[in-house]
Design an enzyme around this catalytic site. Sequence first.
Site, PDB file in Angstrom:
ATOM      1  N   GLU A  59      14.671  30.476  48.364  1.00 14.17           N
ATOM      2  CA  GLU A  59      13.309  30.914  48.735  1.00 14.17           C
ATOM      3  C   GLU A  59      13.032  29.317  48.644  1.00 14.17           C
ATOM      4  OE1 GLU A  59      11.257  32.913  46.299  1.00 14.17           O
ATOM      5  OE2 GLU A  59       9.166  32.820  47.218  1.00 14.17           O
ATOM      6  N   CYS A 132      10.021  37.997  43.528  1.00 13.62           N
ATOM      7  CA  CYS A 132      10.389  37.224  42.959  1.00 13.62           C
ATOM      8  C   CYS A 132       9.383  36.955  41.643  1.00 13.62           C
ATOM      9  CB  CYS A 132      10.674  35.384  43.187  1.00 13.62           C
ATOM     10  SG  CYS A 132      10.546  34.641  42.242  1.00 13.62           S
TER      11      CYS A 132
END
Length: 510
Positions: A59, A132
Amino acid sequence: MSKSLVEFRQITGKNVMIMNSTALCYRSKNILAPMVRVGMLPMRLLALDYGADIVYCEELIDIKVLQCRRIVNEALETVDFIAPDDRVIFRTCEKEKKHVVFQMGSADPGRALAAAKLIEDDVAGIDINMGCPKEYSTKGGMGAALLSDPDKIEQILSTLVKGISKPVTCKIRILPTLEETLALVKRIERTGVAAIAVHGRKKEERPQHPVHCDVIKAISEAVSIPVIANGGSQDHIKEYADIETFRQATSASSVMLARAAMWNPSIFRKEGALPLAEVMQEYIKYAVRYENHYTNTKYCLCQMLREHLESPQGKQLHSAQTQRAICEAFELESFYEDMTTMLQSRKEALAAQKQEDEKQDLDPDIVHLAVKFDRLEYIPQMTPKMYLLEWCRKEQHPQPVYETVERPQNRCFNSTVTVAGKKYKSTLWDKSKKLAEQSAAIVCLRTLGLPEGKLSEGESCQIRKRKRNNEEISSFENGDTLFTDDTHKKTNFNQNILDTADTNISDVPR
């Protein structure tokens, strides 16, 4: 079926992988099956070698992406996205172009779209990470923080689906209740995304908590788009066959793996995983070939070694502080030498060709030299621009005039200085306007045979001091030495020079 969904299914062939968002996906009966998470280029390429069809990068935050410049790295044969501090934020290559999904963190539809547009031509798809749970992501309203803001989720995904040409996916965690979770995924489905990855844990749960296969299964049965099951590495997936078992238990189209793929990326081999020693050597070769930063190389190898970190090899790896030292720990010294020599030769050949090409385009009315200003090579508190200005004053020439241009593709600068009717410039480009001007000044000083303030020039560049009209000012001595200062500690010069030399703190070498 939407065009983006068709494209996503076409690129997923047989197996897929991502890191930190590493995903392995394989396709069963033309439907997506398992998926893994991996990250940096060497690990992604290794996963593709072992059978993965799609790999997700780790990410990256949209703001960081928007600060990057895109560079075609001819020496490595890669496309690099470079941060302002020259760190490589994302590196990809032709081999994975049709297989890599770019995973992004965002809390703003506009920023997400702008970042995706910078990346989309170099990747197979864009994924928004909404799962996340870590603070660096949630405190910015990204990651799992988005789960409590369905309106923003819808805005981000809808904006991306409408705004880019590549498939868009997202990854979520499950909500406190099944009803809330199903309501969210149905709303996500209506945005037109090509697939949805579901980490089967709540945002407060961690790997030691069991993954909720029943919730993933309920999601799979509630939506028509592919569902990618995630979270089975710890308890469910130990070998290749377990991927299909986990997929069936969740009724998902695919399975995303993170830790299992990090521990041994050859888990994608349907023939069975390879010995770690072989896998690690292949990984290191990719890391050297693509100049992966040694800290990331070391981290990935530690993930593979795990319980063997206390072995002699593990201890040697732990103490390694360079890519070379890592290669020595795995008996790859000769490979390191051969590969780095080959890459260096390629870089030198490309640089020579580039210099030759630039020479053909040089303006014959401008004096050119290949120089760059390095603060560490010059005496403190003085710059070539100051030396050139003082020489012009002594010779009663107009003060130097600098014209600086920026190269848009990499945001570098080149400056031309006009002195006494002649123009001077460096053939090299600099990171800032100030540095480019210093380089141009050096070209002029060297062409005229004048001191430029380098430490290597010795006594001719030492600072001395002379008082004139009760005021300390700079002066030439015998037409050779600039600026006098008996103390050798501090330079004093006419305030007018400071006012006209266009200097500031960033100009002063330290």
